[in-house]
Write an enzyme that holds these catalytic residues in place. Structure first.
Site, PDB file in Angstrom:
ATOM      1  CD  GLU A 215      -2.704  -1.020   2.702  1.00 45.28           C
ATOM      2  OE1 GLU A 215      -3.621  -0.126   2.351  1.00 45.28           O
ATOM      3  OE2 GLU A 215      -2.237  -1.526   3.648  1.00 45.28           O
ATOM      4  CG  HIS A 239      -7.799  -8.219   3.206  1.00 46.71           C
ATOM      5  ND1 HIS A 239      -9.277  -7.896   3.600  1.00 46.71           N
ATOM      6  CD2 HIS A 239      -7.536  -6.785   3.649  1.00 46.71           C
ATOM      7  CE1 HIS A 239      -9.524  -6.911   4.103  1.00 46.71           C
ATOM      8  NE2 HIS A 239      -8.468  -6.207   4.405  1.00 46.71           N
ATOM      9  CE  LYS A 339      -2.007   0.263   6.829  1.00 47.33           C
ATOM     10  NZ  LYS A 339      -2.770  -0.737   6.035  1.00 47.33           N
TER      11      LYS A 339
HETATM   12  O1  LIG Z   1      -9.023  -3.612   5.328  1.00 42.77           O
HETATM   13  C1  LIG Z   1      -8.335  -2.817   4.876  1.00 42.77           C
HETATM   14  O2  LIG Z   1      -8.010  -2.709   3.651  1.00 42.77           O
HETATM   15  C2  LIG Z   1      -7.149  -1.614   3.335  1.00 42.77           C
HETATM   16  C3  LIG Z   1      -6.686  -1.996   1.819  1.00 42.77           C
HETATM   17  O3  LIG Z   1      -7.706  -2.348   0.975  1.00 42.77           O
HETATM   18  P1  LIG Z   1      -7.444  -1.821  -0.883  1.00 42.77           P
HETATM   19  O4  LIG Z   1      -8.896  -2.390  -0.875  1.00 42.77           O
HETATM   20  O5  LIG Z   1      -7.250  -0.581  -0.809  1.00 42.77           O
HETATM   21  O6  LIG Z   1      -6.230  -2.800  -1.115  1.00 42.77           O
HETATM   22  C4  LIG Z   1      -6.183  -1.052   4.244  1.00 42.77           C
HETATM   23  O7  LIG Z   1      -5.454   0.145   3.856  1.00 42.77           O
HETATM   24  C5  LIG Z   1      -6.667  -1.018   5.470  1.00 42.77           C
HETATM   25  O8  LIG Z   1      -5.777  -0.624   6.448  1.00 42.77           O
HETATM   26  C6  LIG Z   1      -7.466  -2.245   6.047  1.00 42.77           C
HETATM   27  O9  LIG Z   1      -8.083  -2.072   7.236  1.00 42.77           O
END
Ligand SMILES: O=C1O[C@H](COP(=O)(O)O)[C@@H](O)[C@H](O)[C@H]1O
Ligand SMILES: NC(=O)C1=CN([C@@H]2O[C@H](COP(=O)(O)OP(=O)(O)OC[C@H]3O[C@@H](n4cnc5c(N)ncnc54)[C@H](OP(=O)(O)O)[C@@H]3O)[C@@H](O)[C@H]2O)C=CC1
Length: 491
Positions: A215, A239, A339
């Site tokens: 990210e 995820h 991140k």
């Molecule tokens: O669940 C979450 O997902 C986001 C990233 O999701 P994305 O669809 O943008 O890949 C994450 O930034 C966040 O910290 C987390 O809680």
């Protein structure tokens, strides 16, 4: 797809004034309406603490849709049709007052109620109990639970137990928004509709798998939530483990929710425990310090708004996971997520083994194997790296690696790829649980993650520092290079 009367529902949106609702859910519902996937009789009831009336909520919805939907996609006729579906009830979700209003509001018709809890999990139990008290917990009513479902196994069990006092498992839709991404669902089609891949999908043919979810963002003003969580709980527990399951699971008997979830569960149960030596060798946790992204200076984690200077919360994790079963014996799954990485990339790499007998030039060994790159976001698609003969009379039998490329937007002429929440909301309305996580999956994922976090805590080692705008601590490179492999450089 046609929308018939079975798809009409009363959607009770708990936490309707919150960030998730305003930024994602109202927008997703608008797009469903625009695609004619919301039944004409579907109604949306916003519930939150703010004292608003129906008109006030409609105005909030319009304001947020104007903010988050591109002007070219905001059609006034559809917008008016959409807001006509909205109404609002002000309530404290922990108190019974207000729920009777909801029951009265929807009592007049026989449509199922979908209660979406876009709220902190601390109020899930109260919402369920109150819905039950006013007679709204029966089938076919359903509830949708947002993450995080606890911070460890026991807190997750506590939430699930409270919910289960009032709703049956077949009424409960636990969100992992990655499962709503088109490209993630595509993993099932890729593996089980293509014999080319299906027949090779095991330790005889696959050398290793890499899953990267990088990210660009930092904590984005969410310090108070994120610092209690960290990248392990926030991203790996849900995820990345879901992606791993979809890559590693055996073929399900059919596409029904429980067939798929049974197979995913077997993978979670087969994950080798990460303790002792295996944990210290096979895991890296990192925390970003100030750096630059796209030429712009960005703060370190401990300089973010609201930061506690002593925090040892990880913002990066790399793991080498192993699955103890026949299909995957000896095939490492390298996972990394963090991140403030250089770019936003979610991809899965399937590195195939070389042929058993090698006959080409000794310096070309690394070309003579196939790599399947599955890009989940951005630029969704797949690339299969294949070896071909280099063209030209002067080349002899020199090999060259070239891509077989499938870019989904170009190949399927899609003007936009639907957001995960559109798919997930649609599936809840259709009553299909395939893209939602079953209780036992959540709990097995926690079991595996808990022992890793426990091991880190026992070791007392702080996370390794990495500069914002880089691919994580150098030890994450060592984690994979120790095995003579490297992270995919095309990321
Ligand atoms: O669940 C979450 O997902 C986001 C990233 O999701 P994305 O669809 O943008 O890949 C994450 O930034 C966040 O910290 C987390 O809680
Ligand atoms: N925002 C996001 O992008 C994502 C969020 N999530 C999850 O979704 C859930 C909601 O997140 P988010 O929208 O960001 O959170 P917010 O804090 O922005 O919104 C929560 C909403 O719930 C309401 N609420 C909380 N407690 C009560 C109560 N007792 N009575 C009435 N209303 C109450 C809040 O009202 P009030 O403002 O009055 O407190 C607010 O409307 C969380 O579980 C989060 O982890 C998951 C993935 C992404």
């Amino acid at each position: 797809m046609t929308v018939n009367s079975q798809h009409a529902c009363n959607l009770a949106l708990f936490g309707a004034m919150g960030d998730l609702s305003r930024r994602k859910l109202l927008k997703a519902l608008y797009y469903l309406d625009r695609a004619s996937l919301l039944h004409a009789d579907t109604r949306i009831i916003g519930l939150a603490r703010n004292s608003l009336d129906d008109q006030g909520f409609k105005e909030v919805a319009i304001e947020n849709l104007q903010r988050f939907v591109p002007t070219s996609e905001l059609d006034d006729t559809i917008l008016q049709r959409f807001v006509a579906r909205l109404s609002y009830i002000a309530l404290d979700m922990t108190e019974i007052t207000g729920y009777q209003l909801l029951a009265d509001h929807i009592a007049a018709d026989s449509k199922p109620m979908v209660a979406y809890m876009a709220t902190p999990p601390s109020v899930f139990g109260d919402i369920c109990a109150n819905l039950d008290k006013v007679g709204l917990s029966h089938l076919p009513n359903r509830i949708v639970l947002e993450k995080p479902l606890g911070k460890d196994l026991s807190s997750s069990q506590e939430i699930n137990d409270k919910v289960a006092e009032h709703f049956k498992e077949q009424q409960i839709y636990r969100i992992d928004h990655y499962l709503g991404k088109e490209t993630v669902q595509n993993l099932i089609a890729l593996r089980f509709a293509n014999n080319l891949f299906g027949s090779q999908w095991n330790q005889n043919h696959i050398d290793h798998v890499q899953i990267t979810v990088a990210e660009e963002v930092g904590v984005e003003g969410r310090w108070s939530y994120y610092d209690k969580s960290g990248q392990m709980r926030d991203m790996i527990q849900n995820h990345l483990l879901q992606l791993l399951c979809l890559i590693a699971m055996d073929p399900p008997y059919d596409l029904s929710a429980d067939s798929i979830r049974d197979e995913k569960l077997k993978v979670l149960r087969a994950l080798k425990p990460m303790t002792g030596e295996r944990l210290s060798q096979n895991s890296v946790r990192g925390q970003y310090v100030a750096g630059t992204q796209h030429g712009k200076a960005v703060p370190g984690y401990l300089e973010e708004e609201g930061a506690n200077l002593q925090s040892t919360t990880e913002t990066f994790v790399a793991l080498k996971a192993e699955i103890g079963n026949w299909r995957w014996a000896g095939v490492p799954f390298y996972l990394r997520t963090g991140k403030r990485m250089p770019s936003k990339v979610s991809e899965i790499i399937i590195q195939f083994r070389q042929q058993p007998h090698y006959i080409f030039a000794p310096d070309q060994r690394n070309i003579a194997s196939n790599k399947l790159i599955i890009r989940l976001q951005p630029d969704e698609g797949m690339t299969l790296q294949i070896a071909t003969k280099d063209q030209g009379l002067d080349k002899g039998m020199r090999l060259r690696s070239g891509p077989l490329e499938l870019n989904f937007s170009e190949a399927f002429k899609q003007d936009r790829i639907p957001d995960a929440y559109e798919r997930l909301l649609l599936e809840v309305m259709l009553g299909n649980q395939s893209l939602f996580v079953r209780r036992d999956e959540v709990e097995y994922a926690w079991r595996w993650v808990d022992q890793i976090i426990q091991g880190w805590e026992n070791s007392n080692e702080p996370p390794k520092k990495y500069q914002a705008g880089t691919w994580g601590p150098v030890s994450s490179i060592a984690l994979i290079s120790r095995d003579g492999r490297s992270w995919n450089e095309d990321a």
